[in-house]
Write an enzyme that holds these catalytic residues in place. Sequence first.
Site, short mmCIF file in Angstrom:
data_model
loop_
_atom_site.label_atom_id
_atom_site.label_comp_id
_atom_site.label_asym_id
_atom_site.label_seq_id
_atom_site.Cartn_x
_atom_site.Cartn_y
_atom_site.Cartn_z
N GLU A 1 1.83 -9.30 11.74
CA GLU A 1 1.55 -8.98 10.33
C GLU A 1 2.86 -8.76 9.58
O GLU A 1 3.04 -9.25 8.47
CB GLU A 1 0.65 -7.74 10.26
CG GLU A 1 0.19 -7.39 8.85
CD GLU A 1 -0.74 -6.18 8.81
OE1 GLU A 1 -1.02 -5.59 9.88
OE2 GLU A 1 -1.21 -5.85 7.71
N ASP B 1 0.78 -1.24 0.00
CA ASP B 1 0.00 0.00 0.00
C ASP B 1 0.81 1.30 0.00
O ASP B 1 0.53 2.19 -0.77
CB ASP B 1 -0.92 0.05 1.23
CG ASP B 1 -1.90 -1.10 1.28
OD1 ASP B 1 -1.79 -2.05 0.48
OD2 ASP B 1 -2.79 -1.05 2.14
C1 DGY Z 1 -5.83 -1.92 4.35
O1 DGY Z 1 -6.99 -1.66 4.66
O2 DGY Z 1 -4.84 -1.53 4.95
C2 DGY Z 1 -5.58 -2.81 3.24
O3 DGY Z 1 -4.24 -3.02 3.01
C3 DGY Z 1 -6.26 -2.34 1.99
O4 DGY Z 1 -6.39 -3.49 1.27
#
Ligand code: DGY
Length: 427
Positions: free
Chosen positions: A394, A165
């Site tokens: 994560e 992201d």
């Molecule tokens: C989030 O909500 O952080 C996700 O990575 C979007 O898919």
Amino acid sequence: MPDKSDLIEQAQKVMRRNDRGHYTVPTHGLYPFQWNWDSALSALGFSHFDEARAWAEIETLFAHQWDDGMVPHIIFHEHDEGYFPGPDVWDTGRGVPTTGITQPPVAGFAVRRLFERAKDRNSAETKARALLPKIHAWHEWFLRCRDPMNSGLAAVIHPWETGRDNSVDWDRAFERVPTEGVAPFTRRDTQHANPDHRPTDEQYKRYIWLVQHFRKLDWDNTRLHDASPFQVVDPGFNAILLRSCLDLAELAKRLGEPDIAKRSRTIAEDGIAAMERLWSEKYGQYLCLDRVTGQLIDSPSIGGILAAFTSIPTDRANALVRRVETLAQSCTYLVPSHDPTKPEFDGLRYWRGPVWLIVNYMIADGLERAGHRGTAERIMADCLRLIEKSGFAEYYGPITAEGCGGDSFTWTAAMVIEILNTHEVLA
Ligand code: DGY
């Protein structure tokens, strides 16, 4: 190092806790729905202790494929106020709501693995045969809707599609994405995870601007690519697509579907040849291409190393091994999502530095196939060292091993199960 069977048991517990019957959530709270590439990779974990459940994970994903072939990045199976942006923001008009963008197409790779290791051969053949044309339709969708100029490589039109992201890779291209007209919103992710480990508010405004922009275009995939100010060709993303095409070709051959086999191989060969355009001599790795400017993006991130996941030329694979060795000199745990010697590196912030086990696994798998067993084993051993220090997080700081983001994370657990079951040497 904890006992192998203890670790596997702990990892299975994490997966069971996040199991919602026919799909898994990545983790409770932070991500309360089904995510696309999370599911495909998590199925690999399930395949070692519950084969039927592994297939169900992928079948559920493809039950929500769009008519044009796209497989969405999130499926909102249940209502949950704790996530933003939820179904009302996406407004894609589907029965079970989904987002309107996609994610790295790793399902082809996963399904071949599930098929090859299945003990229940009859069931595996039926299931693989049913999934084959659906996965193929998704691959064709990438070429049709995300490569309208037939370059051989697909662009992403939103950073969320890459899964990475807030990578440094998007910073420059993101300057073209405005923030004016973005409806006011409250982030939920920062209520579940440390804000210092997450993308910034400024980035979130741009993520949402793109969603609003595509929504105004009715999520019409024949228009979105050209209409997006963000069009980036990511080597990691394309490597996943092309590896899945290679694996689908092999699966199709075994299932007696020569047309899908031939077409999948052609897509892969054309794409792998086109990846040469992304090679950087300066960094000795691949880089992203900004399709709007036509320029390579000067950002040596893990996207260009993940390219090893597909069948790249030998000299490129050798160079990527050298690149990984260089990175090892500036961190304790491989593979950092951004080069620690660069000023933009941020060791605990999502995709701007931390280590992600799923990416490690794909890089290691690719390097191993290319004959670089030692580097692959070092990367996989680092995954287990991180788990030992910080549990099933994560993602992890590549220098401190700090566990970041959500905890009890499904795909992290799945990777531990996969690695421990496939690599005796690490046991
Ligand atoms: C989030 O909500 O952080 C996700 O990575 C979007 O898919």
